[in-house]
Design an enzyme around this catalytic site. Structure first.
Site, PDB file in Angstrom:
ATOM      1  CG  LEU A 254     -70.685  21.096  60.530  1.00 20.28           C
ATOM      2  CD1 LEU A 254     -69.668  22.139  60.066  1.00 20.28           C
ATOM      3  CD2 LEU A 254     -69.979  19.809  60.932  1.00 20.28           C
TER       4      LEU A 254
ATOM      5  CG  HIS B 256     -69.693  18.743  64.301  1.00 17.43           C
ATOM      6  ND1 HIS B 256     -71.069  18.725  64.254  1.00 17.43           N
ATOM      7  CD2 HIS B 256     -69.290  17.485  64.033  1.00 17.43           C
ATOM      8  CE1 HIS B 256     -71.476  17.513  63.951  1.00 17.43           C
ATOM      9  NE2 HIS B 256     -70.423  16.727  63.817  1.00 17.43           N
TER      10      HIS B 256
ATOM     11  N   GLY C 146     -64.904  13.627  68.603  1.00 19.61           N
ATOM     12  CA  GLY C 146     -65.698  13.853  69.807  1.00 19.61           C
ATOM     13  C   GLY C 146     -65.706  12.630  70.714  1.00 19.61           C
TER      14      GLY C 146
ATOM     15  CE  LYS D 231     -73.016  12.283  69.844  1.00 19.69           C
ATOM     16  NZ  LYS D 231     -73.640  10.981  69.485  1.00 19.69           N
TER      17      LYS D 231
END
Ligand code: PAF
Length: 283
Positions: free
Chosen positions: A32, A36, A146, A148
């Protein structure tokens, strides 16, 4: 925080939490980082109780990929999550997730094709399969991912719509903006693969992407902006570029030019042992 690794114990821990209010799920593969923790904080703002899963899902790694090397640090991750006020850490062993005889695969068409789906055949089947299992195990009101992994988010939303999921419903699958280092590099567990020199060079990725976004927004033809982006990455120390594409932000349809709808620049490139991905809004 309770750490649980068996399905029956998970069910017992979740029953009182479900009775007390809304439940949020943050699926992760561990190792993490701040990205996160941003998901966990958003989850806490949206629900009374938060479950975080940590499972390095073998089905989403292809042959020759980094399954064995993927960073595993459960004790440290558990400390971070407890400090964030997480209620339950769901950390099953592979055999609890895929017992002997396991035979089902979830495959989402369309948005899974190309980009990471092209470079990593089978990857999004593995993601969709494990995420649907996690949704069924936890039955959260809301789930957080996320941005991303933009294509992953599109795949999971498509799956939720197509399969009429209600816990969580497609509209309760929340994307959280990418957390970046000071030099712009997106936080990723795979950044741990970079040597100090590679880590410095890796800042070429967000830099070249920002330049491409500005060029496209300023009227440079998409193809030439993408070509300059690739050249800048190779000059900046990247070994190769898996893809650099402009896509419709929602449908992920390829775009040769801006079309008045939200668009996204998506890139994957390799440096040292790492394959880094990132994406930015365009226009
Ligand atoms: O983004 C990840 O870490 C993984 O792909 C996910 C969503 C936890 C599924 O294994």
């Amino acid at each position: 925080m309770q750490t649980i690794n068996q399905l029956d114990a998970l069910e017992a821990a979740l029953a009182p939490l479900r009775a007390a209010g809304r439940l949020a799920l943050v699926p992760t593969m561990g190792a993490l980082h701040e990205g996160h923790l941003a998901l966990v904080r958003e989850a806490r703002a949206r629900a009374e109780a938060v479950v975080v899963s940590i499972f390095v899902n073998p089905r989403q790694f292809g042959p020759g990929e980094d399954l064995a090397a993927y960073p595993r640090q459960l004790a440290r991750d558990a400390e971070l999550l407890a400090a964030e006020g997480v209620n339950v850490l769901w950390a099953p062993e592979p055999v609890a997730m895929y017992p002997a005889g396991y035979a089902t695969n979830v495959s989402v068409g369309g948005v899974s094709e190309g980009l990471c789906g092209g470079a990593r055949p089978g990857h999004f089947d593995g993601v969709a399969t494990v995420v649907l299992k996690l949704f069924n195990q936890v039955r959260p009101h809301v789930a957080l991912f996320g941005e991303k992994d933009w294509q992953q988010l599109a795949v999971i939303r498509r799956m939720a719509r197509d399969l009429d999921l209600s816990r969580p419903a497609a509209g309760a699958i929340i994307g959280v903006p990418t957390v970046r280092e000071e030099d712009g590099l997106a936080r990723s567990s795979r950044n741990a693969y970079l040597s100090a020199a590679e880590r410095e060079q890796a800042s070429a990725l967000p830099r070249a992407m920002r330049a491409a976004v500005a060029a496209i927004a300023g009227g440079t033809p998409v193809a030439s902006a993408l070509e300059s982006l690739g050249t800048a990455l190779l000059a900046g120390g990247f070994a190769s570029v898996d893809y650099a594409e402009l896509r419709d932000a929602e449908t992920l349809a390829p775009l040769a030019a801006l079309a008045g709808r939200p668009a996204r620049l998506l890139v994957a490139a390799r440096i040292g042992r790492a394959r880094l991905i990132d994406n930015l809004a365009v226009g």
